[in-house]
Design a protein around this motif. Structure first.
Motif, PDB file in Angstrom:
ATOM      1  N   LYS A 122       0.844  -1.199   0.000  1.00 27.31           N
ATOM      2  CA  LYS A 122       0.000   0.000   0.000  1.00 27.31           C
ATOM      3  C   LYS A 122       0.874   1.242   0.000  1.00 27.31           C
ATOM      4  CE  LYS A 122      -1.757   2.103   3.613  1.00 27.31           C
ATOM      5  NZ  LYS A 122      -1.516   3.553   3.332  1.00 27.31           N
ATOM      6  N   GLU A 123       0.580   2.137  -0.906  1.00 21.66           N
ATOM      7  CA  GLU A 123       1.265   3.419  -0.901  1.00 21.66           C
ATOM      8  C   GLU A 123       0.272   4.519  -1.271  1.00 21.66           C
ATOM      9  OE1 GLU A 123       5.296   5.710  -2.440  1.00 21.66           O
ATOM     10  OE2 GLU A 123       4.901   3.668  -3.132  1.00 21.66           O
ATOM     11  N   THR A 124       0.229   5.546  -0.442  1.00 21.90           N
ATOM     12  CA  THR A 124      -0.631   6.706  -0.677  1.00 21.90           C
ATOM     13  C   THR A 124       0.243   7.938  -0.853  1.00 21.90           C
ATOM     14  OG1 THR A 124      -2.444   5.776   0.649  1.00 21.90           O
ATOM     15  CG2 THR A 124      -2.469   8.150   0.271  1.00 21.90           C
ATOM     16  N   THR A 175      -4.037   6.241  -4.008  1.00 28.50           N
ATOM     17  CA  THR A 175      -3.563   5.059  -3.285  1.00 28.50           C
ATOM     18  C   THR A 175      -3.410   3.886  -4.236  1.00 28.50           C
ATOM     19  OG1 THR A 175      -4.622   5.760  -1.209  1.00 28.50           O
ATOM     20  CG2 THR A 175      -4.049   3.425  -1.413  1.00 28.50           C
ATOM     21  N   ILE A 219      -2.871  -0.145  -4.149  1.00 32.16           N
ATOM     22  CA  ILE A 219      -2.942  -1.326  -3.288  1.00 32.16           C
ATOM     23  C   ILE A 219      -2.667  -2.540  -4.156  1.00 32.16           C
ATOM     24  CG2 ILE A 219      -4.431  -2.739  -1.816  1.00 32.16           C
ATOM     25  CD1 ILE A 219      -5.799  -0.220  -0.919  1.00 32.16           C
ATOM     26  N   CYS A 234      -7.174  -7.955  -4.212  1.00 36.53           N
ATOM     27  CA  CYS A 234      -6.767  -7.501  -2.873  1.00 36.53           C
ATOM     28  C   CYS A 234      -7.877  -7.575  -1.824  1.00 36.53           C
ATOM     29  CB  CYS A 234      -6.182  -6.093  -2.931  1.00 36.53           C
ATOM     30  SG  CYS A 234      -4.744  -5.953  -4.027  1.00 36.53           S
ATOM     31  N   GLU A 241      -6.947  -5.952   6.408  1.00 32.03           N
ATOM     32  CA  GLU A 241      -5.866  -4.985   6.643  1.00 32.03           C
ATOM     33  C   GLU A 241      -6.276  -3.880   7.618  1.00 32.03           C
ATOM     34  OE1 GLU A 241      -2.770  -5.196   4.974  1.00 32.03           O
ATOM     35  OE2 GLU A 241      -3.512  -7.141   4.264  1.00 32.03           O
ATOM     36  N   LEU A 277      -8.259  -1.405   6.984  1.00 36.02           N
ATOM     37  CA  LEU A 277      -7.967  -0.237   6.150  1.00 36.02           C
ATOM     38  C   LEU A 277      -9.226   0.213   5.429  1.00 36.02           C
ATOM     39  CD1 LEU A 277      -5.861   1.664   4.714  1.00 36.02           C
ATOM     40  CD2 LEU A 277      -5.636  -0.154   3.000  1.00 36.02           C
ATOM     41  N   ILE A 336     -10.332   3.216   2.534  1.00 29.28           N
ATOM     42  CA  ILE A 336     -10.047   4.345   1.651  1.00 29.28           C
ATOM     43  C   ILE A 336     -11.341   5.140   1.566  1.00 29.28           C
ATOM     44  CG2 ILE A 336      -9.151   5.077  -0.580  1.00 29.28           C
ATOM     45  CD1 ILE A 336      -7.226   3.280   1.000  1.00 29.28           C
TER      46      ILE A 336
END
Length: 214
Positions: free
Chosen positions: A10-12, A23, A25, A126, A148, A150, A152
Protein backbone atom coordinates in the motif's frame (compact mmCIF):
# COMPACT_ATOMS: atom_id res chain seq x y z
CA UNK A 1 1.43 -24.71 10.34
CA UNK A 2 0.79 -22.49 7.32
CA UNK A 3 2.38 -19.10 7.00
CA UNK A 4 0.13 -16.07 7.14
CA UNK A 5 -0.42 -14.28 3.87
CA UNK A 6 1.90 -11.28 3.61
CA UNK A 7 0.42 -7.82 4.04
CA UNK A 8 -0.81 -5.99 0.99
CA UNK A 9 1.44 -3.46 -0.69
CA UNK A 10 0.00 0.00 0.00
CA UNK A 11 1.26 3.42 -0.90
CA UNK A 12 -0.63 6.71 -0.68
CA UNK A 13 0.72 9.95 -2.12
CA UNK A 14 -0.72 13.34 -3.16
CA UNK A 15 -1.14 14.03 -6.88
CA UNK A 16 -2.46 16.71 -9.19
CA UNK A 17 -3.12 20.42 -8.77
CA UNK A 18 -5.44 19.89 -5.78
CA UNK A 19 -3.21 17.29 -4.06
CA UNK A 20 -5.71 14.44 -4.03
CA UNK A 21 -4.46 11.34 -2.21
CA UNK A 22 -3.93 8.56 -4.74
CA UNK A 23 -3.56 5.06 -3.29
CA UNK A 24 -2.02 2.00 -4.89
CA UNK A 25 -2.94 -1.33 -3.29
CA UNK A 26 -1.28 -4.47 -4.56
CA UNK A 27 -1.08 -8.18 -3.87
CA UNK A 28 2.56 -9.04 -3.09
CA UNK A 29 2.14 -12.55 -4.48
CA UNK A 30 0.13 -12.08 -7.70
CA UNK A 31 1.45 -8.53 -8.27
CA UNK A 32 -2.06 -7.44 -9.26
CA UNK A 33 -3.02 -3.96 -8.10
CA UNK A 34 -5.74 -1.35 -8.07
CA UNK A 35 -5.17 2.38 -8.35
CA UNK A 36 -7.64 4.43 -6.33
CA UNK A 37 -8.27 8.06 -7.32
CA UNK A 38 -5.58 8.75 -9.94
CA UNK A 39 -6.08 12.50 -9.65
CA UNK A 40 -3.09 13.68 -11.65
CA UNK A 41 0.64 13.20 -12.26
CA UNK A 42 0.35 10.00 -14.33
CA UNK A 43 4.13 9.62 -14.57
CA UNK A 44 4.43 9.53 -10.78
CA UNK A 45 1.65 6.94 -10.52
CA UNK A 46 3.28 4.76 -13.18
CA UNK A 47 6.68 5.02 -11.48
CA UNK A 48 5.15 3.87 -8.18
CA UNK A 49 3.54 0.85 -9.86
CA UNK A 50 6.82 -0.03 -11.55
CA UNK A 51 8.82 0.39 -8.34
CA UNK A 52 6.61 -2.19 -6.63
CA UNK A 53 6.54 -4.47 -9.68
CA UNK A 54 2.75 -4.20 -9.84
CA UNK A 55 0.28 -4.45 -12.73
CA UNK A 56 -2.79 -2.22 -12.49
CA UNK A 57 -5.96 -4.28 -12.90
CA UNK A 58 -8.44 -1.44 -12.32
CA UNK A 59 -8.70 2.30 -11.78
CA UNK A 60 -11.17 2.76 -8.93
CA UNK A 61 -12.76 6.12 -8.10
CA UNK A 62 -14.28 7.24 -4.82
CA UNK A 63 -16.26 9.88 -6.71
CA UNK A 64 -16.16 12.01 -9.85
CA UNK A 65 -14.84 15.39 -8.83
CA UNK A 66 -12.08 16.44 -11.21
CA UNK A 67 -9.23 16.20 -8.69
CA UNK A 68 -9.83 12.48 -8.25
CA UNK A 69 -9.59 11.40 -11.90
CA UNK A 70 -7.44 13.85 -13.88
CA UNK A 71 -4.89 11.10 -14.69
CA UNK A 72 -7.41 8.32 -15.31
CA UNK A 73 -7.33 8.54 -19.10
CA UNK A 74 -3.54 8.52 -19.30
CA UNK A 75 -3.17 5.65 -16.82
CA UNK A 76 -5.79 3.64 -18.69
CA UNK A 77 -3.91 4.26 -21.94
CA UNK A 78 -0.62 3.08 -20.39
CA UNK A 79 -1.94 0.04 -18.50
CA UNK A 80 -5.20 -0.98 -20.18
CA UNK A 81 -6.83 -1.00 -16.72
CA UNK A 82 -10.59 -0.33 -16.84
CA UNK A 83 -12.19 2.65 -15.09
CA UNK A 84 -14.68 2.01 -12.25
CA UNK A 85 -17.19 4.52 -10.83
CA UNK A 86 -20.61 4.52 -9.18
CA UNK A 87 -23.27 5.30 -11.77
CA UNK A 88 -24.85 8.08 -9.71
CA UNK A 89 -21.73 10.17 -10.34
CA UNK A 90 -21.91 9.84 -14.13
CA UNK A 91 -23.31 13.38 -14.38
CA UNK A 92 -20.13 14.67 -12.73
CA UNK A 93 -17.92 12.56 -15.00
CA UNK A 94 -19.74 14.09 -17.97
CA UNK A 95 -19.07 17.60 -16.66
CA UNK A 96 -15.27 17.29 -16.47
CA UNK A 97 -14.70 20.19 -18.85
CA UNK A 98 -16.94 22.48 -16.80
CA UNK A 99 -15.28 21.41 -13.54
CA UNK A 100 -11.82 22.05 -14.97
CA UNK A 101 -12.83 25.47 -16.22
CA UNK A 102 -14.21 26.44 -12.80
CA UNK A 103 -10.96 25.47 -11.05
CA UNK A 104 -8.63 26.77 -13.77
CA UNK A 105 -7.26 23.30 -14.55
CA UNK A 106 -6.37 22.25 -18.13
CA UNK A 107 -9.04 20.01 -19.67
CA UNK A 108 -8.02 16.63 -21.06
CA UNK A 109 -10.82 14.36 -22.30
CA UNK A 110 -11.19 11.10 -20.38
CA UNK A 111 -13.05 8.01 -21.66
CA UNK A 112 -16.30 6.95 -20.04
CA UNK A 113 -16.17 4.48 -17.14
CA UNK A 114 -15.96 0.82 -18.13
CA UNK A 115 -17.75 -0.57 -15.07
CA UNK A 116 -20.28 0.72 -12.56
CA UNK A 117 -19.51 0.06 -8.92
CA UNK A 118 -22.26 -1.09 -6.57
CA UNK A 119 -22.61 -1.32 -2.80
CA UNK A 120 -20.89 -4.34 -1.21
CA UNK A 121 -19.22 -5.24 -4.51
CA UNK A 122 -15.90 -7.05 -4.27
CA UNK A 123 -13.06 -5.20 -5.97
CA UNK A 124 -11.02 -6.86 -8.75
CA UNK A 125 -8.15 -7.82 -6.40
CA UNK A 126 -6.77 -7.50 -2.87
CA UNK A 127 -10.07 -8.53 -1.20
CA UNK A 128 -11.41 -5.01 -1.01
CA UNK A 129 -15.15 -4.27 -0.87
CA UNK A 130 -16.92 -1.17 -2.22
CA UNK A 131 -19.22 0.72 0.14
CA UNK A 132 -21.72 3.22 -1.26
CA UNK A 133 -21.47 6.23 1.06
CA UNK A 134 -23.37 9.08 -0.64
CA UNK A 135 -23.43 12.64 0.64
CA UNK A 136 -20.31 14.35 -0.68
CA UNK A 137 -21.64 13.29 -4.08
CA UNK A 138 -24.56 10.97 -4.90
CA UNK A 139 -22.17 8.21 -6.00
CA UNK A 140 -19.45 8.60 -3.37
CA UNK A 141 -17.77 5.32 -2.45
CA UNK A 142 -15.41 4.09 0.24
CA UNK A 143 -13.30 0.94 -0.11
CA UNK A 144 -12.85 -1.39 2.85
CA UNK A 145 -10.01 -3.89 3.21
CA UNK A 146 -11.17 -5.69 6.33
CA UNK A 147 -8.18 -8.00 6.75
CA UNK A 148 -5.87 -4.99 6.64
CA UNK A 149 -8.05 -2.82 8.91
CA UNK A 150 -7.97 -0.24 6.15
CA UNK A 151 -10.57 2.12 4.68
CA UNK A 152 -10.05 4.35 1.65
CA UNK A 153 -12.60 7.06 2.37
CA UNK A 154 -12.21 9.54 -0.48
CA UNK A 155 -13.84 12.83 0.45
CA UNK A 156 -16.49 11.30 2.72
CA UNK A 157 -14.48 11.42 5.96
CA UNK A 158 -11.41 13.49 6.86
CA UNK A 159 -9.30 13.79 9.98
CA UNK A 160 -11.62 15.72 12.32
CA UNK A 161 -13.80 16.79 9.42
CA UNK A 162 -16.07 15.53 6.65
CA UNK A 163 -16.47 16.10 2.93
CA UNK A 164 -18.05 19.26 1.60
CA UNK A 165 -21.76 19.09 0.82
CA UNK A 166 -22.08 22.46 -0.95
CA UNK A 167 -20.88 21.15 -4.31
CA UNK A 168 -22.88 19.40 -7.06
CA UNK A 169 -25.15 16.74 -5.58
CA UNK A 170 -23.87 17.11 -2.02
CA UNK A 171 -26.23 16.69 0.95
CA UNK A 172 -25.37 16.96 4.66
CA UNK A 173 -28.08 14.65 6.02
CA UNK A 174 -27.03 11.98 3.52
CA UNK A 175 -23.32 12.17 4.35
CA UNK A 176 -24.13 12.15 8.07
CA UNK A 177 -26.12 8.92 7.62
CA UNK A 178 -23.32 7.36 5.54
CA UNK A 179 -20.72 8.15 8.19
CA UNK A 180 -22.82 7.10 11.18
CA UNK A 181 -24.39 3.97 9.69
CA UNK A 182 -21.53 2.66 7.54
CA UNK A 183 -18.18 4.08 8.63
CA UNK A 184 -18.61 4.45 12.38
CA UNK A 185 -19.72 0.81 12.62
CA UNK A 186 -16.32 -0.42 11.41
CA UNK A 187 -13.59 -1.59 13.79
CA UNK A 188 -12.35 1.45 15.70
CA UNK A 189 -8.74 0.52 14.89
CA UNK A 190 -9.41 0.83 11.16
CA UNK A 191 -6.97 3.20 9.49
CA UNK A 192 -8.75 5.76 7.29
CA UNK A 193 -6.95 7.06 4.21
CA UNK A 194 -8.67 10.33 3.41
CA UNK A 195 -9.08 12.01 0.04
CA UNK A 196 -6.82 14.90 1.08
CA UNK A 197 -4.49 15.32 4.02
CA UNK A 198 -3.42 12.91 6.77
CA UNK A 199 -4.75 9.50 7.72
CA UNK A 200 -6.93 9.00 10.78
CA UNK A 201 -8.66 6.12 12.57
CA UNK A 202 -12.36 5.33 12.91
CA UNK A 203 -12.23 5.40 16.71
CA UNK A 204 -10.58 8.82 16.74
CA UNK A 205 -13.30 10.27 14.52
CA UNK A 206 -16.10 8.70 16.58
CA UNK A 207 -14.76 10.49 19.65
CA UNK A 208 -13.14 13.64 18.26
CA UNK A 209 -14.80 14.64 14.98
CA UNK A 210 -16.52 17.91 15.84
CA UNK A 211 -18.95 17.72 12.92
CA UNK A 212 -20.22 14.15 13.25
CA UNK A 213 -19.47 12.36 16.51
CA UNK A 214 -20.31 8.71 17.04
Amino acid sequence: MTEQNPALIKETFPVGPLQCNCTIIGDPITKKAIVIDPGGDPDIIMSKLEAHGLKAMALIHTHAHLDHFLASGEIKKKTGAPIHLHKEDKFLWDSLETQCRMFGVPYNPIPDPDYWLSDDQELPCCEGVAMHTPGHTPGSMCFHFEKENLLIAGDTLFRRSIGRTDLWGGDFKTIEKSIRDRLYTLDEETTVVTGHGPDTRIGEEIRENSIIRG
